[in-house]
Scaffold this motif. Structure first.
Motif: not given
Length: 386
Positions: A2-9, A251-259, A261-269
């Motif tokens: 959740g604290e990442a400043r620059r992210i590649v999706v 973070v490797l997860t599904s598109a429906v869990h994109a929010a 992943a970007l918010g630092g939640g417990d999702t994917g691998t």
């Protein structure tokens, strides 16, 4: 995360299109809603803390680069193609039609938030050749600095090799390194890596990967369910390993869990960083280049290159194979034929035979000062651990 400043999706074709081909506007809009929300929320917090109004760069500002597949899939239906073609010419034609539709859809969707889109199409040369590499880096940095949202894709319409399985997964890992990202998020139609077939009872999601041992014995699987893309879990895991080895968490997860992943939640691998950053071009050279030929080295040259990390000089070459031009990637092999390194060569293949076994000083006297240089410079060389 959740604290990442620059992210590649990175998002795959199956998350943006229908199985029959063609863009799914609702899916594109749903993804853009998430990306724009997280981008704008971070900017608003930064502006509020600083006491100013409008968009302002600051320590907490989040920047996102999107690597998007979907050009070929988007071009299928408009060209009357029922499925992804196998031949290169029709793939390129579909990409040509689809890329325009893809960026137009993103442009319209981001416009709802007042965000301008910048399209960046890259080839492997852009990751390896010095001038191209610098230009790509500067363009992405400037787009972010000016408040635009970069949408990156491989330039499939001019691909000289067949468009390969999972190219955009590797591209995303390389782009993450190119822009010095703090996080890479890989989105697909599966919500993480599982210890078996996720459609079968009894399998469970692997929440964290700290190294290869955590995936030992795990059947990663093959292509995704939609059938319109080329990637699958194998290429996503490989891309995650490339990025993690370069010091970038994934973070490797599904598109429906994109929010989440970007918010630092417990999702994917979550793939923990396992290495340190290296030169961007060397990362491409090791993981994404296709050698155009090979140079066989004598024992002394092998020791110099591998142990002392020196440049390869003409005196250390025993043989040359393949047809390549200056600037192409080539393998450096020992006397048994084992590849020990890969590098960008400074001479054409046809020039190498007259250089073999000779000193640079001798070559300069006979052929001119242009030949008093390395065949492969150490800055353009990466060791292969095999």
């Amino acid at each position: 995360m959740g604290e990442a400043r620059r992210i590649v999706v990175k998002v795959g074709s199956s998350s943006l299109t229908t199985a029959a081909g063609g863009l799914d506007a609702d899916r594109v809009d749903a993804l853009v809603d998430v990306l724009a929300k997280h981008r704008n929320e971070t900017v608003a917090r930064t502006a509020s803390v600083e006491g100013g109004g409008g968009r302002r760069a600051g320590a907490g500002e989040r920047e996102i680069v999107l690597v998007s597949s979907g050009a070929i899939a988007a071009g299928l239906a408009p060209l009357g193609l029922r499925r992804r073609p196998k031949d290169l010419a029709r793939q390129q034609a579909a990409a040509s039609v689809g890329q325009g539709l893809l960026v137009a859809r993103y442009t319209a969707s981001f416009a709802r938030y007042g965000v301008r889109v910048g399209q960046v199409l890259l080839t492997s040369d852009d990751m390896s050749r010095r001038a191209h590499h610098r230009n790509a880096s500067r363009t992405l940095d400037k787009l972010l600095a000016m408040g635009a949202f970069p949408v990156v894709n491989e330039n499939d319409t001019v691909a000289t090799d067949e468009i390969r399985f999972g190219d955009n997964d590797r591209l995303a890992a390389l782009v993450a390194h190119l822009v010095h990202a703090d996080l890479l998020v890989l989105l697909s139609d599966v919500d993480g890596v599982y210890d078996g077939d996720p459609s079968r009872p009894g399998t469970s999601r692997i929440a964290e990967v700290r190294g290869p041992a955590d995936l030992s014995g795990v059947d990663i699987g093959s292509a995704g369910k939609a059938g319109v893309g080329t990637g699958g879990m194998v290429t996503k895991v490989e891309a995650a390993r490339i990025a993690a080895a370069a010091g970038i968490p994934v973070v490797l997860t599904s598109a429906v869990h994109a929010a989440e992943a970007l918010g630092g939640g417990d999702t994917g691998t979550y793939f923990h960083p396992s290495g340190k950053r290296s030169a961007d071009r060397l990362l491409w050279l090791q993981h994404a280049s296709t050698p155009q030929g090979s140079l066989t080295l004598d024992d002394g040259a092998v020791r110099a290159v591998v142990e002392r990390r020196t440049s390869l000089l003409p005196a250390g070459i025993a043989a040359v194979e393949g047809e390549f031009s200056a600037g192409d990637p080539v393998e450096l092999r020992d006397g048994t034929g084992r590849a020990v390194a890969r590098g960008l060569v400074n001479f054409d293949a046809k020039e190498i035979p007259q250089l073999i076994g000779r000193s640079t000083r001798e070559l300069a006297r006979e052929l001119g000062p242009a030949y008093e240089r390395e065949v492969v410079h150490r800055d353009d060389l990466v060791l292969l651990h095999r």
